[in-house]
Design a protein around this motif. Structure first.
Motif, PDB file in Angstrom:
ATOM      1  N   THR A 373      68.710  47.497 106.361  1.00 19.34           N
ATOM      2  CA  THR A 373      68.276  47.404 104.474  1.00 19.34           C
ATOM      3  C   THR A 373      68.123  45.946 104.507  1.00 19.34           C
ATOM      4  O   THR A 373      67.967  44.918 103.424  1.00 19.34           O
ATOM      5  CB  THR A 373      69.685  47.541 104.308  1.00 19.34           C
ATOM      6  OG1 THR A 373      70.514  46.250 104.414  1.00 19.34           O
ATOM      7  CG2 THR A 373      70.014  48.534 104.040  1.00 19.34           C
ATOM      8  N   THR A 374      68.203  44.719 105.450  1.00 23.12           N
ATOM      9  CA  THR A 374      67.998  43.204 104.973  1.00 23.12           C
ATOM     10  C   THR A 374      66.548  43.105 105.106  1.00 23.12           C
ATOM     11  O   THR A 374      66.000  41.942 104.756  1.00 23.12           O
ATOM     12  CB  THR A 374      68.597  42.682 106.293  1.00 23.12           C
ATOM     13  OG1 THR A 374      67.831  43.219 107.464  1.00 23.12           O
ATOM     14  CG2 THR A 374      69.834  42.420 106.912  1.00 23.12           C
ATOM     15  N   ARG A 375      65.347  44.254 105.787  1.00 30.90           N
ATOM     16  CA  ARG A 375      64.462  43.929 105.194  1.00 30.90           C
ATOM     17  C   ARG A 375      63.726  44.037 103.496  1.00 30.90           C
ATOM     18  O   ARG A 375      63.923  45.489 103.554  1.00 30.90           O
ATOM     19  CB  ARG A 375      63.302  44.400 106.300  1.00 30.90           C
ATOM     20  CG  ARG A 375      63.454  43.704 107.855  1.00 30.90           C
ATOM     21  CD  ARG A 375      62.813  45.230 108.800  1.00 30.90           C
ATOM     22  NE  ARG A 375      61.460  45.176 108.369  1.00 30.90           N
ATOM     23  CZ  ARG A 375      60.795  46.342 109.307  1.00 30.90           C
ATOM     24  NH1 ARG A 375      61.337  46.827 109.682  1.00 30.90           N
ATOM     25  NH2 ARG A 375      59.979  46.474 108.358  1.00 30.90           N
ATOM     26  N   LYS A 376      63.409  43.365 103.007  1.00 29.00           N
ATOM     27  CA  LYS A 376      63.255  43.666 101.934  1.00 29.00           C
ATOM     28  C   LYS A 376      61.927  42.528 100.564  1.00 29.00           C
ATOM     29  O   LYS A 376      61.890  41.945 101.187  1.00 29.00           O
ATOM     30  CB  LYS A 376      64.478  42.802 100.638  1.00 29.00           C
ATOM     31  CG  LYS A 376      65.507  44.176 100.555  1.00 29.00           C
ATOM     32  CD  LYS A 376      65.996  43.807  99.659  1.00 29.00           C
ATOM     33  CE  LYS A 376      67.478  45.161 100.448  1.00 29.00           C
ATOM     34  NZ  LYS A 376      68.447  44.381  99.074  1.00 29.00           N
ATOM     35  N   TYR A 377      61.061  43.655 100.759  1.00 32.81           N
ATOM     36  CA  TYR A 377      60.347  42.792  99.828  1.00 32.81           C
ATOM     37  C   TYR A 377      59.653  42.560  98.399  1.00 32.81           C
ATOM     38  O   TYR A 377      60.014  43.971  98.056  1.00 32.81           O
ATOM     39  CB  TYR A 377      58.551  44.222 100.663  1.00 32.81           C
ATOM     40  CG  TYR A 377      58.918  43.729 102.323  1.00 32.81           C
ATOM     41  CD1 TYR A 377      58.995  43.133 103.198  1.00 32.81           C
ATOM     42  CD2 TYR A 377      58.683  45.312 102.626  1.00 32.81           C
ATOM     43  CE1 TYR A 377      58.566  42.886 104.305  1.00 32.81           C
ATOM     44  CE2 TYR A 377      59.201  45.908 104.146  1.00 32.81           C
ATOM     45  CZ  TYR A 377      59.629  44.764 104.214  1.00 32.81           C
ATOM     46  OH  TYR A 377      59.118  45.240 106.190  1.00 32.81           O
ATOM     47  N   THR A 378      59.600  41.693  97.911  1.00 29.52           N
ATOM     48  CA  THR A 378      59.877  41.424  96.856  1.00 29.52           C
ATOM     49  C   THR A 378      58.408  40.843  96.250  1.00 29.52           C
ATOM     50  O   THR A 378      57.420  40.653  96.831  1.00 29.52           O
ATOM     51  CB  THR A 378      60.179  40.193  96.301  1.00 29.52           C
ATOM     52  OG1 THR A 378      61.965  40.635  96.548  1.00 29.52           O
ATOM     53  CG2 THR A 378      60.764  40.021  94.306  1.00 29.52           C
ATOM     54  N   PHE A 379      57.514  41.980  95.212  1.00 27.35           N
ATOM     55  CA  PHE A 379      56.381  42.015  94.042  1.00 27.35           C
ATOM     56  C   PHE A 379      56.352  41.512  92.544  1.00 27.35           C
ATOM     57  O   PHE A 379      57.455  42.058  92.424  1.00 27.35           O
ATOM     58  CB  PHE A 379      55.539  43.083  94.378  1.00 27.35           C
ATOM     59  CG  PHE A 379      55.283  43.905  96.100  1.00 27.35           C
ATOM     60  CD1 PHE A 379      54.044  43.095  96.042  1.00 27.35           C
ATOM     61  CD2 PHE A 379      56.481  43.842  96.777  1.00 27.35           C
ATOM     62  CE1 PHE A 379      53.778  43.385  98.190  1.00 27.35           C
ATOM     63  CE2 PHE A 379      56.265  44.333  98.051  1.00 27.35           C
ATOM     64  CZ  PHE A 379      54.825  44.172  98.304  1.00 27.35           C
ATOM     65  N   ALA A 380      55.262  41.163  92.477  1.00 25.62           N
ATOM     66  CA  ALA A 380      55.527  40.334  90.540  1.00 25.62           C
ATOM     67  C   ALA A 380      54.859  41.502  90.549  1.00 25.62           C
ATOM     68  O   ALA A 380      53.505  41.864  90.939  1.00 25.62           O
ATOM     69  CB  ALA A 380      55.271  39.112  89.769  1.00 25.62           C
ATOM     70  N   TYR A 381      54.969  42.312  88.978  1.00 25.78           N
ATOM     71  CA  TYR A 381      54.219  43.370  88.911  1.00 25.78           C
ATOM     72  C   TYR A 381      53.094  43.108  87.111  1.00 25.78           C
ATOM     73  O   TYR A 381      54.391  43.000  86.155  1.00 25.78           O
ATOM     74  CB  TYR A 381      54.502  44.590  89.134  1.00 25.78           C
ATOM     75  CG  TYR A 381      55.261  45.444  88.482  1.00 25.78           C
ATOM     76  CD1 TYR A 381      54.934  46.023  87.125  1.00 25.78           C
ATOM     77  CD2 TYR A 381      57.279  45.110  88.296  1.00 25.78           C
ATOM     78  CE1 TYR A 381      55.634  46.482  86.450  1.00 25.78           C
ATOM     79  CE2 TYR A 381      57.389  45.778  87.530  1.00 25.78           C
ATOM     80  CZ  TYR A 381      57.029  46.571  86.369  1.00 25.78           C
ATOM     81  OH  TYR A 381      57.793  46.999  85.398  1.00 25.78           O
ATOM     82  N   THR A 382      52.406  44.029  87.088  1.00 26.09           N
ATOM     83  CA  THR A 382      51.579  43.500  84.823  1.00 26.09           C
ATOM     84  C   THR A 382      51.601  45.444  86.169  1.00 26.09           C
ATOM     85  O   THR A 382      50.872  46.387  86.405  1.00 26.09           O
ATOM     86  CB  THR A 382      51.298  43.498  85.127  1.00 26.09           C
ATOM     87  OG1 THR A 382      49.615  43.573  85.937  1.00 26.09           O
ATOM     88  CG2 THR A 382      51.084  41.826  85.252  1.00 26.09           C
ATOM     89  N   LEU A 383      51.508  45.978  84.729  1.00 30.44           N
ATOM     90  CA  LEU A 383      51.100  47.707  84.223  1.00 30.44           C
ATOM     91  C   LEU A 383      50.489  47.222  82.937  1.00 30.44           C
ATOM     92  O   LEU A 383      50.585  47.236  81.444  1.00 30.44           O
ATOM     93  CB  LEU A 383      52.278  48.445  84.291  1.00 30.44           C
ATOM     94  CG  LEU A 383      51.908  49.715  83.863  1.00 30.44           C
ATOM     95  CD1 LEU A 383      51.133  50.325  85.539  1.00 30.44           C
ATOM     96  CD2 LEU A 383      52.777  51.298  84.106  1.00 30.44           C
ATOM     97  N   SER A 384      49.267  47.959  82.866  1.00 33.42           N
ATOM     98  CA  SER A 384      48.300  47.616  81.770  1.00 33.42           C
ATOM     99  C   SER A 384      48.516  49.331  81.233  1.00 33.42           C
ATOM    100  O   SER A 384      48.632  49.644  81.290  1.00 33.42           O
ATOM    101  CB  SER A 384      46.788  47.490  81.568  1.00 33.42           C
ATOM    102  OG  SER A 384      46.087  48.725  82.823  1.00 33.42           O
ATOM    103  N   LYS A 385      47.645  48.935  79.237  1.00 35.75           N
ATOM    104  CA  LYS A 385      47.816  50.057  78.740  1.00 35.75           C
ATOM    105  C   LYS A 385      47.057  51.165  79.105  1.00 35.75           C
ATOM    106  O   LYS A 385      46.895  52.389  78.821  1.00 35.75           O
ATOM    107  CB  LYS A 385      47.930  50.085  77.605  1.00 35.75           C
ATOM    108  CG  LYS A 385      48.483  48.830  76.860  1.00 35.75           C
ATOM    109  CD  LYS A 385      48.084  48.613  75.614  1.00 35.75           C
ATOM    110  CE  LYS A 385      48.648  47.986  74.832  1.00 35.75           C
ATOM    111  NZ  LYS A 385      48.252  47.382  73.430  1.00 35.75           N
TER     112      LYS A 385
END
Length: 429
Positions: A373-385
């Motif tokens: 559970t210490t291994r986490k990966y963070t991403f910024a995201y966008t979702l278009s129409k």
């Protein structure tokens, strides 16, 4: 208490020995596996089963000489090594108990009263269990519709249990059918006058459950088999009538439905009140659980970004990776499923499952390892129409960014075929 003989003649020695074993076996089984069907008992199961767990662990090491100690107890599988050893202990205790009982109790000509009350216990245990099973099928919680990851999985790569779950989960109508059948037999078993009808339906329903559990390797074989044995035991009371009616074309005499009554009126009133309070409590308890879990069924709100996304471009570090089928790093697709999970498929079709959480306000995705559970990966995201998902962040192999296009799972043949009353030729693909 007045007596109403279930068997017209005194019981044979074999009948008495068999009944002693059955009573001990069924009662011990219910105590060891209340299965949510015995009000309040499940709350204390962990207390009185703690010594049994220690005994089973000791037996696994010193009696059966298992290579690994028993660490899995009661969990999602009802057929663990622990469960099988508990079943063996129940069987041994029942055999020994029946033998001792037979040696010291030689006077009774029958156990008519005990037989009556054992049938009551079994009727309620099976009945309440079927009410629970049926309720969860009606809201389609036990067998959810196949999600994005399941739709992509080939038949050959699915487990037998997964195949059965997909078969059952595909059809909402079939879930209603099986759920209503279980609810019906559960209700009928709670009342004397409808017991036989309920037991006949229950035998058919539970026999089908047992067949699925054994044939598709579903780990509920012990409990389902015990339920089937209980129903058979209930039906034995009317065995002669069943044979006459269904096989010999003879008139079947009416069943003896006279309840057990105490001599004092207040005791009878208390017994009746207790019965209906027990039924009401259990029905409302099961109903409350079913209603509270409806949010997890097919009609539950899907999480943010739920669905299947095919990768269009994939950048690892500063390198744009081409879609080579031998690549074990580049993502081929991701399947964002219900209940906080995502399956990442790489170009060589290997898969990895991660926990998944999306924050639509911060526009952030967090993917984590289930094992660490210490291994986490963070991403910024966008979702278009037009359903284009862009992800940028640090993944399992370092900095990366990906552009993915959502695929509508309704385009799968399984999901769009639907029902056809008229078929000019079989559509079996």
């Amino acid at each position: 208490m007045t007596t109403t003989n279930t068997l017209a003649q005194p019981w044979s020695p074999a009948q008495k020995v068999g009944f002693r074993f059955a009573l001990l076996f069924f009662i011990l089984f219910i105590l060891c596996d209340p299965n949510g069907a015995v009000p309040l008992l499940s709350n204390y199961e962990g207390v009185y089963m703690a010594p049994v767990q220690k005994l089973v662990v000791w037996m696994g090491t010193h009696v059966f000489h298992l290579t690994k100690p028993i660490t899995a107890f009661t969990n999602g599988s009802g057929d663990t090594t622990y469960n099988w050893i508990v079943l063996l202990l129940i069987f041994i205790k029942s055999v020994v108990g029946a033998a001792i009982w037979s040696l010291i109790d030689t006077k009774p000509k029958s156990y008519d009263r005990l037989y009556y009350w054992l049938l009551v216990v079994l009727r309620f245990y099976v009945g309440f269990t079927m009410l629970g099973y049926g309720g969860y099928k009606v809201i389609k919680l036990q067998f959810p519709a196949p999600g994005p990851a399941r739709l992509l999985e080939s038949y050959g790569d699915s487990s037998p249990m997964g195949l059965a779950w997909t078969f059952m989960g595909y059809s909402k109508a079939y879930n209603y059918f099986t759920g209503i059948a279980e609810l019906t037999c559960g209700i009928l078993l709670l009342f004397r006058r409808t017991t036989l009808f309920g037991a006949v339906i229950a035998f058919t329903v539970i026999a089908n459950i047992v067949a699925i559990n054994y044939c598709f390797d579903v780990p509920v074989k012990i409990v389902s088999s015990a339920l089937l044995l209980m129903v058979i035991f209930i039906l034995l009371k009317d065995l002669n009538r069943i044979i006459k009616f269904f096989f010999l074309n003879q008139t079947a005499e009416p069943a003896v439905l006279t309840p057990r009554r105490f001599q004092k009126r207040w005791k009878n009133i208390s017994l009746t009140v207790t019965k209906y309070l027990l039924i009401a409590y259990t029905v409302f308890s099961i109903g409350g659980n079913v209603i509270s879990n409806m949010k997890y069924g097919d009609d539950a709100k899907h999480p943010v970004l739920y669905g299947l996304f095919n990768t269009q471009t994939f950048i690892q570090g500063k390198d744009t990776l081409p879609p080579l089928t031998t690549d074990t790093t580049r993502w081929k697709r991701i399947s964002i499923n219900s209940f906080g999970s995502v399956r990442i498929t790489t170009m060589n079709d290997s898969t990895r499952n991660y926990s998944f959480k999306a924050d639509s306000v911060k526009k952030q995705i967090i993917i984590g390892s289930f094992k660490d559970t210490t291994r986490k990966y963070t991403f910024a995201y966008t979702l278009s129409k037009d359903s284009i998902l862009n992800m940028t962040g640090k993944g399992p192999n370092g900095d990366m960014s990906a552009t993915l296009k959502r695929f509508d799972e309704k385009k799968f043949l399984l999901m769009r075929r639907g029902f056809h009353l008229i078929n000019e030729s079989p559509f079996n693909k």
